[in-house]
Scaffold this motif. Structure first.
Motif, mmCIF file in Angstrom:
data_model
loop_
_atom_site.group_PDB
_atom_site.id
_atom_site.type_symbol
_atom_site.label_atom_id
_atom_site.label_comp_id
_atom_site.label_asym_id
_atom_site.label_seq_id
_atom_site.Cartn_x
_atom_site.Cartn_y
_atom_site.Cartn_z
ATOM 1 N N ARG A 68 0.826 -1.210 0.000
ATOM 2 C CA ARG A 68 0.000 0.000 0.000
ATOM 3 C C ARG A 68 0.863 1.265 0.000
ATOM 4 N N VAL A 69 1.977 1.231 0.723
ATOM 5 C CA VAL A 69 2.889 2.387 0.728
ATOM 6 C C VAL A 69 3.445 2.602 -0.674
ATOM 7 N N GLU A 70 3.769 1.509 -1.367
ATOM 8 C CA GLU A 70 4.307 1.638 -2.715
ATOM 9 C C GLU A 70 3.268 2.259 -3.654
ATOM 10 N N ILE A 71 2.002 1.861 -3.498
ATOM 11 C CA ILE A 71 0.940 2.448 -4.319
ATOM 12 C C ILE A 71 0.755 3.927 -3.964
ATOM 13 N N ALA A 72 0.820 4.244 -2.657
ATOM 14 C CA ALA A 72 0.695 5.642 -2.231
ATOM 15 C C ALA A 72 1.817 6.486 -2.814
ATOM 16 N N ARG A 73 3.026 5.936 -2.839
ATOM 17 C CA ARG A 73 4.159 6.671 -3.415
ATOM 18 C C ARG A 73 3.922 6.965 -4.893
ATOM 19 N N ALA A 74 3.365 5.978 -5.604
ATOM 20 C CA ALA A 74 3.057 6.198 -7.021
ATOM 21 C C ALA A 74 1.969 7.255 -7.182
ATOM 22 N N LEU A 75 0.957 7.220 -6.317
ATOM 23 C CA LEU A 75 -0.145 8.187 -6.408
ATOM 24 C C LEU A 75 0.308 9.598 -6.048
ATOM 25 N N ALA A 76 1.370 9.705 -5.252
ATOM 26 C CA ALA A 76 1.857 11.021 -4.835
ATOM 27 C C ALA A 76 2.341 11.856 -6.020
ATOM 28 N N SER A 77 2.656 11.199 -7.135
ATOM 29 C CA SER A 77 3.103 11.934 -8.321
ATOM 30 C C SER A 77 1.926 12.416 -9.176
ATOM 31 N N ASP A 78 0.696 12.227 -8.666
ATOM 32 C CA ASP A 78 -0.531 12.650 -9.373
ATOM 33 C C ASP A 78 -0.623 12.046 -10.770
ATOM 34 N N PRO A 79 -0.577 10.715 -10.870
ATOM 35 C CA PRO A 79 -0.592 10.088 -12.196
ATOM 36 C C PRO A 79 -1.967 10.118 -12.838
ATOM 37 N N LYS A 80 -1.949 10.086 -14.168
ATOM 38 C CA LYS A 80 -3.182 9.907 -14.929
ATOM 39 C C LYS A 80 -3.396 8.421 -15.208
ATOM 40 N N MET A 81 -2.270 7.677 -15.248
ATOM 41 C CA MET A 81 -2.342 6.238 -15.446
ATOM 42 C C MET A 81 -1.399 5.549 -14.460
ATOM 43 N N LEU A 82 -1.894 4.507 -13.814
ATOM 44 C CA LEU A 82 -1.118 3.776 -12.820
ATOM 45 C C LEU A 82 -0.934 2.344 -13.290
ATOM 46 N N LEU A 83 0.330 1.916 -13.367
ATOM 47 C CA LEU A 83 0.648 0.554 -13.773
ATOM 48 C C LEU A 83 1.063 -0.243 -12.535
ATOM 49 N N LEU A 84 0.339 -1.312 -12.252
ATOM 50 C CA LEU A 84 0.580 -2.120 -11.063
ATOM 51 C C LEU A 84 1.110 -3.493 -11.484
ATOM 52 N N ASP A 85 2.326 -3.818 -11.044
ATOM 53 C CA ASP A 85 2.949 -5.088 -11.399
ATOM 54 C C ASP A 85 2.794 -6.061 -10.235
ATOM 55 N N GLU A 86 1.915 -7.037 -10.394
ATOM 56 C CA GLU A 86 1.610 -8.047 -9.372
ATOM 57 C C GLU A 86 1.248 -7.400 -8.032
ATOM 58 N N PRO A 87 0.242 -6.521 -7.997
ATOM 59 C CA PRO A 87 -0.052 -5.796 -6.753
ATOM 60 C C PRO A 87 -0.522 -6.669 -5.602
ATOM 61 N N THR A 88 -1.116 -7.844 -5.875
ATOM 62 C CA THR A 88 -1.614 -8.675 -4.776
ATOM 63 C C THR A 88 -0.657 -9.812 -4.411
#
Length: 267
Positions: A166-186
């Motif tokens: 979740r921290v890794e996803i939050a770090r990605a969201l902190a850059s205000d992305p328009k598209m988020l690529l998740l590699d094996e998130p679960t």
């Protein structure tokens, strides 16, 4: 995709990646409509992460063209592509183990910060104000993805595996992305955590309009969240379509279970 609704945010045409004599990805065309949730699936070694690495600038395609929001980003630097609005997470979590969750999340805003070397050294009032704003946003993103407030100041190494994700996803969201690529998130999550992340992906798309592309092995997650699925095998695209169509595709069944299983399903 043969049929799309709305504008495309990503258009990758005939993308190929060769490493010496090995072709890891071969002539793959992949399109993503704005504000959609799509998945790339396939057996181990299918070329999924290599494809992600080309989309995000970590690899330069040998052949092909990648367009993000009508801008040609083929072979662009990862930091430049991220600044344009494409963020990602990694198959193996890449947090700074001895930094806190907040500090890790603050790193994600680096591309948006204005302070240069002078500001970092002398820290005038404007820089200190920006640092305060960046920390506040980091805490907001951590709470948004479901990291407990009491864990915001824990070092990453002391967080549970699910919270590290979740921290890794939050770090990605902190850059205000328009598209988020998740590699094996679960990967490494228990079924309850996987279900929570599935719900979060819908929330993220619906509330913020973020387009989501994921690589995922958990078929329950894939079928539950995806509007469109692309299947790779040995670097080639072998199928794509809606979840129900992909699930029953003989080539997909063969890629995952072997030819015998596919033939048995047809008989």
């Amino acid at each position: 995709m043969s049929e799309t609704n709305g504008n495309l945010i990503l258009d990758a045409q005939n993308v190929t990646k060769q490493f010496g004599g090995l072709t890891a990805v071969s002539d793959v065309t992949f399109q993503v409509p704005e504000k959609s949730i799509v998945s790339i699936i396939g057996p181990n070694g299918a070329g999924k992460t290599t494809f992600f690495n080309m989309l995000t600038g970590f690899y330069t395609p040998t052949l092909g063209r990648i367009v993000f929001e009508d801008r040609n980003v083929t072979g662009g630097r990862p930091d430049v592509i991220m600044k344009l609005g494409m963020a990602r997470t990694f198959q193996n979590i890449r947090l700074f183990a001895t930094m806190t969750a907040v500090e890790n999340c603050m790193v994600g805003q680096n591309s948006r910060m204005k302070a240069g070397l002078f500001g970092a050294i002398f820290r005038p009032p404007g820089v200190r104000k920006e640092e305060t704003r960046v920390e506040e946003k980091a805490r907001e993103e951590l709470s948004y993805v479901g990291v407990s407030k009491r864990h915001h100041d824990w070092t990453a190494i002391n967080l549970s595996y699910g919270e590290q994700r979740r921290v890794e996803i939050a770090r990605a969201l902190a850059s205000d992305p328009k598209m988020l690529l998740l590699d094996e998130p679960t990967a490494g999550m228990n079924p309850q955590e996987s279900e929570q992340l599935t719900q979060f992906m819908h929330k993220l798309r619906d509330e913020r309009g973020v387009t989501i592309v994921l690589i995922e092995h958990d078929m329950k997650v894939v079928m539950g969240v995806s509007e469109h699925i692309t299947v790779l095998d040995h670097g080639e695209k072998i199928a794509e379509g809606k979840p129900a169509d992909v699930r029953s595709n003989p080539r997909v069944i063969e890629a995952y279970l072997g030819k015998a299983a596919s033939e048995e399903g047809e008989s």
